[in-house]
Motif scaffolding. Sequence first.
Motif, PDB file in Angstrom:
ATOM      1  N   ARG A 244      17.379  45.815  28.696  1.00  0.00           N
ATOM      2  CA  ARG A 244      18.664  45.391  28.154  1.00  0.00           C
ATOM      3  C   ARG A 244      19.341  44.372  29.063  1.00  0.00           C
ATOM      4  O   ARG A 244      19.922  43.385  28.594  1.00  0.00           O
ATOM      5  N   SER A 248      20.455  40.653  28.169  1.00  0.00           N
ATOM      6  CA  SER A 248      21.866  40.306  28.351  1.00  0.00           C
ATOM      7  C   SER A 248      22.012  39.056  29.207  1.00  0.00           C
ATOM      8  O   SER A 248      22.796  38.147  28.885  1.00  0.00           O
ATOM      9  N   ASP A 264      26.036  39.206  23.175  1.00  0.00           N
ATOM     10  CA  ASP A 264      25.410  40.279  23.951  1.00  0.00           C
ATOM     11  C   ASP A 264      25.698  41.636  23.324  1.00  0.00           C
ATOM     12  O   ASP A 264      24.816  42.495  23.199  1.00  0.00           O
ATOM     13  N   THR A 268      22.599  44.042  22.557  1.00  0.00           N
ATOM     14  CA  THR A 268      22.350  45.115  23.532  1.00  0.00           C
ATOM     15  C   THR A 268      23.393  46.217  23.505  1.00  0.00           C
ATOM     16  O   THR A 268      23.199  47.258  24.130  1.00  0.00           O
ATOM     17  N   LYS A 270      26.272  46.013  24.923  1.00  0.00           N
ATOM     18  CA  LYS A 270      27.122  45.915  26.111  1.00  0.00           C
ATOM     19  C   LYS A 270      28.353  45.084  25.776  1.00  0.00           C
ATOM     20  O   LYS A 270      28.260  43.896  25.501  1.00  0.00           O
ATOM     21  N   ILE A 343      16.729  48.860  22.543  1.00  0.00           N
ATOM     22  CA  ILE A 343      17.343  47.813  23.358  1.00  0.00           C
ATOM     23  C   ILE A 343      18.863  47.841  23.279  1.00  0.00           C
ATOM     24  O   ILE A 343      19.536  47.268  24.140  1.00  0.00           O
ATOM     25  N   SER A 344      19.414  48.527  22.279  1.00  0.00           N
ATOM     26  CA  SER A 344      20.872  48.605  22.164  1.00  0.00           C
ATOM     27  C   SER A 344      21.455  49.750  22.967  1.00  0.00           C
ATOM     28  O   SER A 344      22.672  49.947  22.958  1.00  0.00           O
TER      29      SER A 344
END
Length: 755
Positions: A244, A248, A264, A268, A270, A343-344
Amino acid sequence: MRGRAQAIAATLGQAAGPARGGGLGTLVAAAGTTLGQWLALEQERGRAFLFLPVAYGAGILVYFSAADEPNLWAAGLAALALGCLAFALRERRIAFFTAAGVAAVAAGFAAATLRTALAAHPVLAAPTGSVTLTGWVETFERRENGDRLTLRLARSEPALPQPLERVRVTSRQATGAKTGEAVSLTARLRPPADPPGPGLYDFGRDAFFSGIGASGFVIGQVRRAELGEAPSGVRLRAWLDQIRTGISQRIRSAIPGHAGAVADALVTGKRDGIPEGLNEAMRAAGTYHILSISGFHMALVAALVFLVVRGSLSLVPALALHHPVKAWAAAVALVVSTGYLVISGAEVATQRSWIMIAVVLVGVILGRGALTLRTLALAALAVLTLAPESLLGPSFQMSFAATLALVSGYVMLRPWAEHHAGDRGGLARGLLAATNGVAGLAMSSFVASLATTPYAAYHFNQIQLYGVPGNLLGAPIVEFVTMPLEMLALLLWPFGLDRPVWVLAGISIDLFVRVAEWVASWPGGKVPVAAFGPVALGLLSVGLILVAALSTPLRWAGLLFVALGLGLAPLKQRPLLAIDAEGATVAARGTDGRLRALSPRANRFALQRWLGADADPRLASDQSLIAGVICDAVGCAMALAGGGRAAFARDPEALADDCREARIVVTRFPAPAGCRATVVDLRGLAWTGAVTIFADADGYRIATSRDPTSMRPWFRPRPSGDALSLLRRPGAVAEAPAPQAAEEREPVEDGEPGQ
């Protein structure tokens, strides 16, 4: 009507009884026959199954409403016995449906009991002094006001009273920590936060099911430590976080500024780089949900992959005519959705969304409908079985309410759409499709906003009026431009060809942000809503379910429940005083009917939640909150609504004057004998948590966050002995000697619960 539907109708018609004479008897018989026909149609169309997760959820609600923790074996055996009874009654339809419903309630109750038993872990009993904690960083979050770390503890010095597994701490400065590394830090810990008030969200329960045993603040620097190899779960989290972080960094190097932070967040999860001002603008525009990776994003990614793969395979006649390309496309979409989940960050809300999408895609693979009310019911059952506690949170309630309304609307309108699909051709048909697309998007936004409004009002005490235009203008940008570009960029990244695509995605995000800020600038978009009780929300929920899940005129009975919920919601009485669980933050209602901060130092989070529950648009930092409040070294006082004064005594020396001059005194010290004021003894908060106090005709009434006679695993541990009375009438004698002044708890000034 097929055989079993006719049997149900006949049975219900017989239950209504034969008509006796004319008039009322005939009317009752006709109503019974019509009702039987409608119920038979609902059963024939499979609508009875849709109420299985409703009964299952009711059992979960019964569990969380219990005064004490149930016995796991008793709950499990009861569910098993009732399930066997339902199976035995399967040939007697009315009895079967009744028994199946009761069995589903018992199953939900047992599932919640099992989940709590599996999640059980030690919880800190009381605040600590400075302790040195050493452990592995399990999760790391960068925020505007500092970093937040969740530690898997290895040791503490001095040893903590309870052997905690995880703690969550906040540092007011950048720590440079990374997920998976071993660190050592000094912190002051306290038990997970109680609800800020009766009926408000229970952060202690949320921390319990997240495995958090304590929270606190870091003192000084976070230092690297040597602990050897981290546990396997921490190593897995560290590996995923590296992926991630790489994504990012790639995104933010290609898209600078706020657009990069939003890009982002969409990939991801974030959101640390998004300024709070932009977050507020998106909330006002009704588009903030786009930043949270949930059902919207999962459905979007799955739909895009499904359409691209199916469309590509359909271009090859040999495949399209002889192979199940639709099932293949669904399988690829499921794999990609799972990768997106990873990936999140695989947060709880994202996991729930993935489960729902997975159920839908598996249904497509098996030849079922792509998205039906039945697949939605299966998804709800799966989510509630894995995480029963999610039923109480706004994420589950809002996502399933919106999806239920949208799917129900689709099911209602599909016959009309299919009938008119071939009415026009050529350019006219294209224009009609475009018009219907815009109208469909607007209608979808309206339906989803309408369905989630009760839950937004209940949990956040506000309604966003511009959610429909905000989503109508902003969502297509993300749906049709940003997300496809970001998916393409991820595919091109290994070949080094992704940067121009990221730049294009950034341009689309800039446009989306401008749209959100423009809509947010419209006046009157945010409407504050006073707090209302769970009974009103329950009635509104029942009404939504009946209208959306049924297909005959029986569905309109749901409007009666909606009307009852709307009528009950404004009837909740406003409190005279509110006190947080620490006893350090006190608010009282002034002569103008608005709340004032009676305590000199206040937990801003608790104060903001009280203002929201009061439909008061002021911020906790507003200076009007201390207008008319007079403070000195020993306490504070103010004029109270309904006459008299309220006093907050921080020192025993203030009690003599306060007892003589005030109508109500809030203190943690015993008042002198013969005190003429009503005394609120803050020592009783150890049993009740945060409280609100109401003025009634015959005195005062208290609402508590925790039932002092009950104990659940997520409650703060209580002192030994009998509970102290929180409210003491004028002239009563104090129950126990005063604690030392040093025991007064420190408030959390920035007020974030569960840190």
